[in-house]
Motif scaffolding. Structure first.
Motif, mmCIF file in Angstrom:
data_model
loop_
_atom_site.group_PDB
_atom_site.id
_atom_site.type_symbol
_atom_site.label_atom_id
_atom_site.label_comp_id
_atom_site.label_asym_id
_atom_site.label_seq_id
_atom_site.Cartn_x
_atom_site.Cartn_y
_atom_site.Cartn_z
ATOM 1 N N ILE A 153 0.865 -1.177 0.000
ATOM 2 C CA ILE A 153 0.000 0.000 0.000
ATOM 3 C C ILE A 153 0.907 1.234 0.000
ATOM 4 O O ILE A 153 1.780 1.366 0.855
ATOM 5 C CB ILE A 153 -0.918 0.042 1.240
ATOM 6 N N GLU A 154 0.672 2.126 -0.950
ATOM 7 C CA GLU A 154 1.514 3.319 -1.081
ATOM 8 C C GLU A 154 0.646 4.569 -1.109
ATOM 9 O O GLU A 154 -0.469 4.552 -1.616
ATOM 10 C CB GLU A 154 2.332 3.244 -2.378
ATOM 11 N N ALA A 207 -1.154 6.400 0.957
ATOM 12 C CA ALA A 207 -2.504 6.469 1.513
ATOM 13 C C ALA A 207 -2.760 7.869 2.068
ATOM 14 O O ALA A 207 -1.878 8.478 2.670
ATOM 15 C CB ALA A 207 -2.671 5.423 2.606
ATOM 16 N N MET A 250 -5.323 5.715 -2.218
ATOM 17 C CA MET A 250 -4.019 5.047 -2.113
ATOM 18 C C MET A 250 -3.756 4.264 -3.388
ATOM 19 O O MET A 250 -4.638 4.127 -4.236
ATOM 20 C CB MET A 250 -4.013 4.086 -0.923
ATOM 21 N N THR A 251 -2.554 3.746 -3.469
ATOM 22 C CA THR A 251 -2.203 2.797 -4.521
ATOM 23 C C THR A 251 -2.046 1.438 -3.871
ATOM 24 O O THR A 251 -1.360 1.314 -2.847
ATOM 25 C CB THR A 251 -0.893 3.207 -5.221
ATOM 26 N N ILE A 252 -2.683 0.431 -4.435
ATOM 27 C CA ILE A 252 -2.572 -0.948 -3.949
ATOM 28 C C ILE A 252 -1.807 -1.714 -5.017
ATOM 29 O O ILE A 252 -2.283 -1.852 -6.144
ATOM 30 C CB ILE A 252 -3.956 -1.583 -3.728
ATOM 31 N N ARG A 253 -0.619 -2.184 -4.656
ATOM 32 C CA ARG A 253 0.243 -2.867 -5.627
ATOM 33 C C ARG A 253 0.379 -4.331 -5.247
ATOM 34 O O ARG A 253 0.626 -4.667 -4.099
ATOM 35 C CB ARG A 253 1.618 -2.198 -5.661
ATOM 36 N N SER A 268 -1.033 -2.605 -10.313
ATOM 37 C CA SER A 268 -1.485 -1.727 -9.241
ATOM 38 C C SER A 268 -2.888 -1.238 -9.532
ATOM 39 O O SER A 268 -3.290 -1.140 -10.690
ATOM 40 C CB SER A 268 -0.567 -0.503 -9.133
ATOM 41 N N LEU A 295 -7.893 -3.590 4.547
ATOM 42 C CA LEU A 295 -8.294 -4.066 3.227
ATOM 43 C C LEU A 295 -8.464 -5.575 3.324
ATOM 44 O O LEU A 295 -7.551 -6.285 3.778
ATOM 45 C CB LEU A 295 -7.244 -3.706 2.182
ATOM 46 N N VAL A 316 -3.703 -0.481 6.911
ATOM 47 C CA VAL A 316 -2.884 0.700 6.620
ATOM 48 C C VAL A 316 -3.345 1.843 7.520
ATOM 49 O O VAL A 316 -4.527 1.962 7.821
ATOM 50 C CB VAL A 316 -2.983 1.086 5.121
#
Length: 155
Positions: free
Chosen positions: A32-33, A35, A51-54, A102, A131, A141
């Motif tokens: 997670i990036e 957020a 957020m970005t979920i990769r 992502s 999540l 997160v």
């Protein structure tokens, strides 16, 4: 001879069972990036988180839901604008994230909708957002709450 056949049958059965069992991604496979969220105006209107979920793993993962102590009804929603310029928002359902791919949760697109807030979202505070994944461990997160006018974590 009977013992050898029985042993071979057990090994074959265990091997087939292992091959057909679902492969689970580990929590380290989901990254997670960036957020962030915005402060809310009280609790009457929903909040949102972005957020970005990769998926850094080798297996596809399926995001099936959200949990947070901040809101009674957290869901993944999607905003869309049609050809006439009319915008709408609705629950997105399950989100599939392929290996190496992502998913961006951002204003105007997919986002975490935090409906029925239990308390206001106050600038400078944070909240936990879990999540939920069907085929992986859940990932929690810590989401920072930025100003009500924020456009992202870099603003």
């Amino acid at each position: 001879m009977k013992k050898t056949f029985f042993t071979t049958a057990i090994i074959a059965s265990l091997t087939l069972g292992a091959l057909s069992a679902p492969v689970l991604a580990g929590p380290e496979d989901i990254v997670i990036e960036d957020a962030w969220s915005r402060a809310s105006i009280g609790t009457d209107r929903p909040g949102a988180a972005y957020m970005t979920i990769r998926n850094a793993g080798e297996e596809t993962v399926l995001l099936i839901g959200l949990e947070t102590p901040l809101a009674m009804m957290p869901e993944i929603h999607e905003s869309k604008t049609n050809a006439d310029g009319v915008s709408s928002m609705s629950p997105a359902g399950e989100i599939t994230i392929a290996p190496g791919e992502s998913v961006l949760l951002e204003p105007g697109g997919l986002h975490a909708m935090l409906m029925r807030l239990k308390e206001p979202m106050v600038e400078g505070q944070t909240f936990e957002l879990k999540l939920l994944f069907e085929n992986s461990d859940d990932v929690t997160v810590e989401v920072p709450i930025l100003s009500i006018a924020s456009r992202g974590p870099e603003s």
